[in-house]
Design an enzyme around this catalytic site. Structure first.
Site, PDB file in Angstrom:
ATOM      1  CB  THR A  84      -1.004   0.083   1.156  1.00 54.33           C
ATOM      2  OG1 THR A  84      -1.929  -1.000   1.064  1.00 54.33           O
ATOM      3  CG2 THR A  84      -1.813   1.377   1.066  1.00 54.33           C
ATOM      4  CD1 TRP A 142      -1.229  -6.202   2.580  1.00 53.90           C
ATOM      5  CD2 TRP A 142      -0.504  -6.990   4.532  1.00 53.90           C
ATOM      6  NE1 TRP A 142      -2.024  -5.662   3.568  1.00 53.90           N
ATOM      7  CE2 TRP A 142      -1.592  -6.128   4.784  1.00 53.90           C
ATOM      8  CE3 TRP A 142       0.116  -7.610   5.629  1.00 53.90           C
ATOM      9  CZ2 TRP A 142      -2.072  -5.861   6.062  1.00 53.90           C
ATOM     10  CZ3 TRP A 142      -0.358  -7.352   6.903  1.00 53.90           C
ATOM     11  CH2 TRP A 142      -1.440  -6.485   7.111  1.00 53.90           C
ATOM     12  CD  GLU A 155      -6.756  -3.747   6.311  1.00 54.14           C
ATOM     13  OE1 GLU A 155      -5.986  -4.724   6.261  1.00 54.14           O
ATOM     14  OE2 GLU A 155      -6.838  -2.881   5.417  1.00 54.14           O
ATOM     15  CG  ASN A 213      -4.221  -8.072   3.690  1.00 57.24           C
ATOM     16  OD1 ASN A 213      -4.831  -7.933   4.736  1.00 57.24           O
ATOM     17  ND2 ASN A 213      -4.294  -7.193   2.698  1.00 57.24           N
ATOM     18  CD  GLU A 214      -7.569  -6.249   1.927  1.00 59.12           C
ATOM     19  OE1 GLU A 214      -8.074  -5.564   2.812  1.00 59.12           O
ATOM     20  OE2 GLU A 214      -6.967  -5.765   0.934  1.00 59.12           O
TER      21      GLU A 214
END
Length: 787
Positions: A90, A132, A257, A173-174
């Site tokens: 990010t 991530w 989150e 993550n995601e």
């Protein structure tokens, strides 16, 4: 008798009057409810905590106290840390413990340091690890592989070596989930002594519960169902549901989150989510992303979090209202407490009036009720009745105004109430969070930030003072991993090396490796570095890097001097379509590999100039970007090195007595050209860069030089190729004098002359105005050229 305490907008008590009942709330200690797991925050996803470790003391410790110290600030109960993977997640990339297979270094990165600082302040805090992305060697690019399981075991071993106990572990993550991989992870954890670690699945959305209710083996492997942004991403956070399948798993449900909102402006939304996650979805933990905005403000989400700390050079930081909203829950509860469902809900049955949650302590006596009125339109009187074995002792009331940025309105101890017959009333104002508690020990930190300031130039770093494996001060990895190691190419000392040897498994879109450093306010300067290529590819210097509007250097507003191992070079900038625009290009002798070269990229007004090994290769005019940071870059897989970083400000140097500029006649670049004063015109022959080596450079590679190492009065002052000699070093004094380091004499306008073409010399310092100079930034005149 029951009384009402009318609270003013600022949280102060005005008067006590007979209750005017609006809503009756029963605080019932016999109510059923789920076990509370905590409110926490995330360091990672990625690079948002990077600059915190570079802060000076005592400011660094004060920021950490605000985040973790009980009874002082946010008092976080969970810290979720990124398991670094050498890839952007990010706002930056975090380093892996294992850049290449089989070589583990447990001291890489700053997350270990941050976790230890958190535990030192609050030994009860729970630690949670999540990846991530991952190094590219893992599973041949397949995250859901045994390599990744082994990698997580290595990471847990590193945590143990740092004395850290990890309580929770996630997957990717995601990025979905693999049921078989989670099952194998559970088996591996159990087999390696980590059976107490709880697995969170899947750090995405609630769909993971759909498979859990159908697959008992998968369900048995996952301890906590974690969903991201159950109230919606960047929404007002008014409705926060889970799903029927999530509830039917019987597992603890988490908003694993939440957030992404400004540290002040997001306070109201955070207050709603902290309550409504449980009211609407029975979530027992809420984890804010990120914990802090400790990154420069040109990166994505620079003010998201609980605080902002983006100036380690000045020590300045700012604590947000979101931190105090967090404190309104964390300082009044503890993990292991239990929600009381019959004492939890919406005021008057309407979410528009606000919400409240009540939790009781493990001894079934103390309780806390957290109330938010963030969308209410008027004051409301709440009548409380305490029953079911809960304490009827004094109730302490604290509040935070979520619509204010004034620290005086945050975490205010408003009043103490003594219930009568187990009953009391409170009038709550709109736009607040209130905490009502029978516990004590709450508090508010009083540390104050120093003023902001720019990072002064010149700035230099030789990297020799760092431990191997550490990150150099202020360097923010954006892709890849820039780490201090022993220099290659036969050079002694320490250098910065790009450590990612192949494309990583990414969370965001892939780009080539790069890192940024410095102050976004820098304007006219030169950035210089020695570079070494370890294999075929390119290396680059970055300058005037402003806004990172999309992932990768293509999405970074800035300029680049890129040089390949073959000798091809280009000066580039990116456009708004995330593509590079070539401003100039050419070829020099091949740089090759394993040999050191010097790159220099200079900015003065609209002029951008590049030098390779002291030779100017290109100069262009472009006004797209006027200020910004510096940085390094490499082609994908290029494990190149950097050394002897030097960043100097480019200025005109004006004589106080004459009002004219230090000038090289006729734009001459020949060694031995004598200097003079001339009307200031901001030409390249009047642009001087003060370097950290005390040089005054012109044209990027010529230095102001005392002719023949002369030290006597009357010695001529010339330009000469920079060689590091003491006759090319100058001390800039606060009285305006420029004193030669070798001679101890001042730069002097001959006989105090003020006319154009008056020459310069060394002379004993007298304090005269012909020996006083000012350094002033100025825009170059377009089209200026030789006279």
């Amino acid at each position: 008798m029951v009384c009402a305490l009318i609270l003013a907008m600022m949280g102060a008590v005005l008067t006590a009057v007979p209750a005017q009942a609006a809503t009756a709330i029963t605080l019932d200690g016999t109510s059923a409810g789920r076990t509370y797991d905590g409110v926490g925050a995330i360091s990672g996803g990625g690079g948002n905590s990077r600059l915190l470790i570079d802060y000076p003391e005592p400011q660094r410790s004060r920021i950490l106290d605000y985040l973790f110290k009980p009874g002082y600030g946010a008092a976080l109960q969970i810290l979720k840390a990124e398991i670094g993977g050498d890839t952007n997640s990010t706002s930056g990339a975090e380093p892996s413990i294992e850049h290449t297979a089989g070589t583990v270094n447990c001291d890489r990165g700053y997350e270990w340091w941050l976790m230890k600082q958190a535990v030192a302040r609050n030994p009860a805090i729970k630690l949670y690890g999540l990846a991530w992305g991952a190094p590219g060697w893992i599973g041949g690019g397949n995250f859901w592989s045994k390599d990744m399981t082994d990698y997580l075991l290595s990471w847990l071993g590193c945590a143990k070596s740092h004395g850290l106990a990890i309580s929770y572990l996630g997957g990717w993550n995601e990025r979905g989930y693999s049921t078989s991989w989670y099952e194998s992870l559970r088996s591996a954890l159990n087999a390696n002594g980590y059976s107490s670690i709880k697995i969170v699945g899947s750090d995405g959305d609630w769909s993971v519960a759909d498979d859990m209710v159908k697959d008992s083996a998968f369900a048995a492997s996952v301890d906590i169902v974690g969903s991201h942004y159950p109230c919606g991403w960047l929404t007002p956070q008014t409705s926060c549901p889970s799903t029927a399948n999530a509830l039917s798993t019987g597992k603890q449900l988490w908003a694993s989150e939440n957030g992404s909102q400004d540290y002040n402006g997001g306070a109201a939304a955070m207050a709603r989510a902290n309550n409504r996650d449980y009211i609407d979805g029975r979530m027992t933990a809420t984890i804010n992303w990120p914990v802090i905005g400790a990154m420069t403000p040109n990166l994505p989400f620079p003010t998201a979090g609980l605080a902002v700390a983006n100036q380690p050079w000045s020590g300045a930081y700012s604590v947000g209202q979101s931190l105090w909203v967090t404190a309104q829950t964390t300082q009044f509860t503890s993990p292991g407490w239990r929600y009381l469902d019959r004492s939890t809900g919406y005021i008057g049955g309407s979410s528009a009036n606000g919400s409240y949650v009540t939790l009781k302590s493990t001894d079934n006596t103390d309780y806390s009720t957290v109330i938010e009125t963030t969308q209410a339109s008027a004051a409301q009187t709440l009548d409380f009745t305490v029953t079911g074995g809960l304490s009827t002792s004094t109730v302490h009331v604290w509040s935070t105004n979520v619509n204010s940025t004034d620290p005086a309105t945050a975490m205010v101890h408003v009043t103490d109430i003594t219930p009568t017959g187990g009953a009391y009333s409170l009038t709550v104002q709109p736009g607040y969070v209130y905490s009502l508690t029978t516990t004590t020990g709450q508090g508010k930190g009083t540390a104050v930030s120093p003023a902001k300031g720019s990072l002064a130039l010149p700035y230099t770093d030789s990297y020799d003072g760092y431990a191997t494996g550490s990150e150099a001060k202020y360097v923010q990895d954006q892709q890849g991993a820039y780490e201090v190691v022993g220099c290659g190419g036969g050079r002694a000392g320490q250098c910065v090396r790009q450590m990612s040897a192949q494309a990583p498994i990414t969370w965001a879109s892939l780009s080539h490796p790069y890192a940024l450093f410095g102050d976004v306010g820098w304007k006219d300067y030169q950035v210089s570095s020695d570079v070494l290529l370890e294999n075929a590819g390119f290396t680059e210097l970055i300058g005037r890097a402003t806004w990172q509007h999309s992932f990768g250097p293509e999405g970074l507003d800035g300029y680049y001097l890129r040089v390949g191992s073959t000798g091809s070079w280009s000066i580039l900038r990116n456009d708004t379509d995330d593509k590079f625009v070539t401003l100039a290009s050419g070829t020099v002798a091949a740089l090759g590999t394993d040999s050191w070269h010097n790159l220099r990229l200079g900015f003065y007004g609209n002029t951008i100039t590049g030098w390779i090994d002291g030779v100017k290769v290109g100069s262009v005019n472009d006004s797209t970007y006027g200020t910004g940071q510096a940085g390094y870059g490499n082609s994908q897989g290029e494990t190149g090195q950097f050394d002897n970083l030097s960043i100097g400000s480019t200025t005109k140097i004006v004589g106080v007595g004459s009002g004219r500029c230090l000038d090289v006649p006729g734009f001459n670049q020949t060694d031995g050209t004598l200097t003079q004063i001339w009307d200031c015109n901001a030409g390249a022959n009047q642009q001087w860069t003060l370097t950290s080596a005390k040089e005054l450079r012109v044209y990027g590679h010529k230095c102001l030089d005392a002719k023949g190492h002369g030290t006597a009065d009357g010695t001529a002052v010339q330009i000469w190729s920079c060689n590091g000699g003491p006759n090319q070093q100058w001390t800039v004094n606060s009285n305006g004098s420029l004193v030669g380091v070798e001679s101890g004499r001042c730069l002097d306008v001959i006989k105090g002359g003020t006319a154009d073409s008056t020459g310069l010399q060394l002379w004993s310092c007298s304090g005269g105005t012909n020996q006083q100079w000012t350094r002033t930034l100025s825009e170059p005149r377009r089209g200026s050229g030789p006279r």
